[in-house]
Design a protein around this motif. Sequence first.
Motif, short mmCIF file in Angstrom:
data_model
loop_
_atom_site.label_atom_id
_atom_site.label_comp_id
_atom_site.label_asym_id
_atom_site.label_seq_id
_atom_site.Cartn_x
_atom_site.Cartn_y
_atom_site.Cartn_z
N UNK A 1 0.82 -1.21 0.00
CA UNK A 1 0.00 0.00 0.00
C UNK A 1 0.85 1.27 0.00
N UNK A 2 2.16 1.12 -0.05
CA UNK A 2 3.03 2.29 -0.10
C UNK A 2 2.83 3.01 -1.44
N UNK B 1 4.55 2.47 -8.97
CA UNK B 1 5.38 1.54 -9.74
C UNK B 1 4.54 0.47 -10.43
N UNK B 2 3.56 -0.07 -9.72
CA UNK B 2 2.67 -1.07 -10.31
C UNK B 2 1.85 -0.47 -11.45
N UNK B 3 1.38 0.76 -11.25
CA UNK B 3 0.59 1.42 -12.30
C UNK B 3 1.46 1.67 -13.53
N UNK C 1 0.95 0.19 -17.35
CA UNK C 1 0.87 1.04 -18.54
C UNK C 1 1.92 0.61 -19.56
N UNK C 2 3.14 0.36 -19.10
CA UNK C 2 4.20 -0.08 -20.01
C UNK C 2 3.83 -1.40 -20.66
#
Length: 109
Positions: free
Chosen positions: A35-36, A42-44, A48-49
């Motif tokens: 939840x940081x 980073x996950x988002x 997207x990448x």
Amino acid sequence: MADTADTRTPAEIEADIRRRREVLAETLDEIGVRVHPKTIVGDAKAKVVSNIDHTLGRAYVQVNRVVTDVRAQFVDEQGAPRLERIVPVALVAVGIVGLLALGVRRSRD
């Protein structure tokens, strides 16, 4: 009625409590990382990448297919150029470029 008496020694109970605390602390650390805000960003970004890579891959395949189809129109099975198709297309291209050049020249005058 069922017998609910605990047959463990106090030392065993303390050891169980200590193990459970360690497991809970580990779980809380994992939750904290998940939840940081940096992890979420980073996950988002990674998602997207991944989507962009997937879209670019599909676009590459489509462009490759179109190029292959166009090439098949101007080259025969042995790889030799089909002049009966190339010459008319070249003449049309030269005509269009000539008309554009005349149009640009007239607009300057």
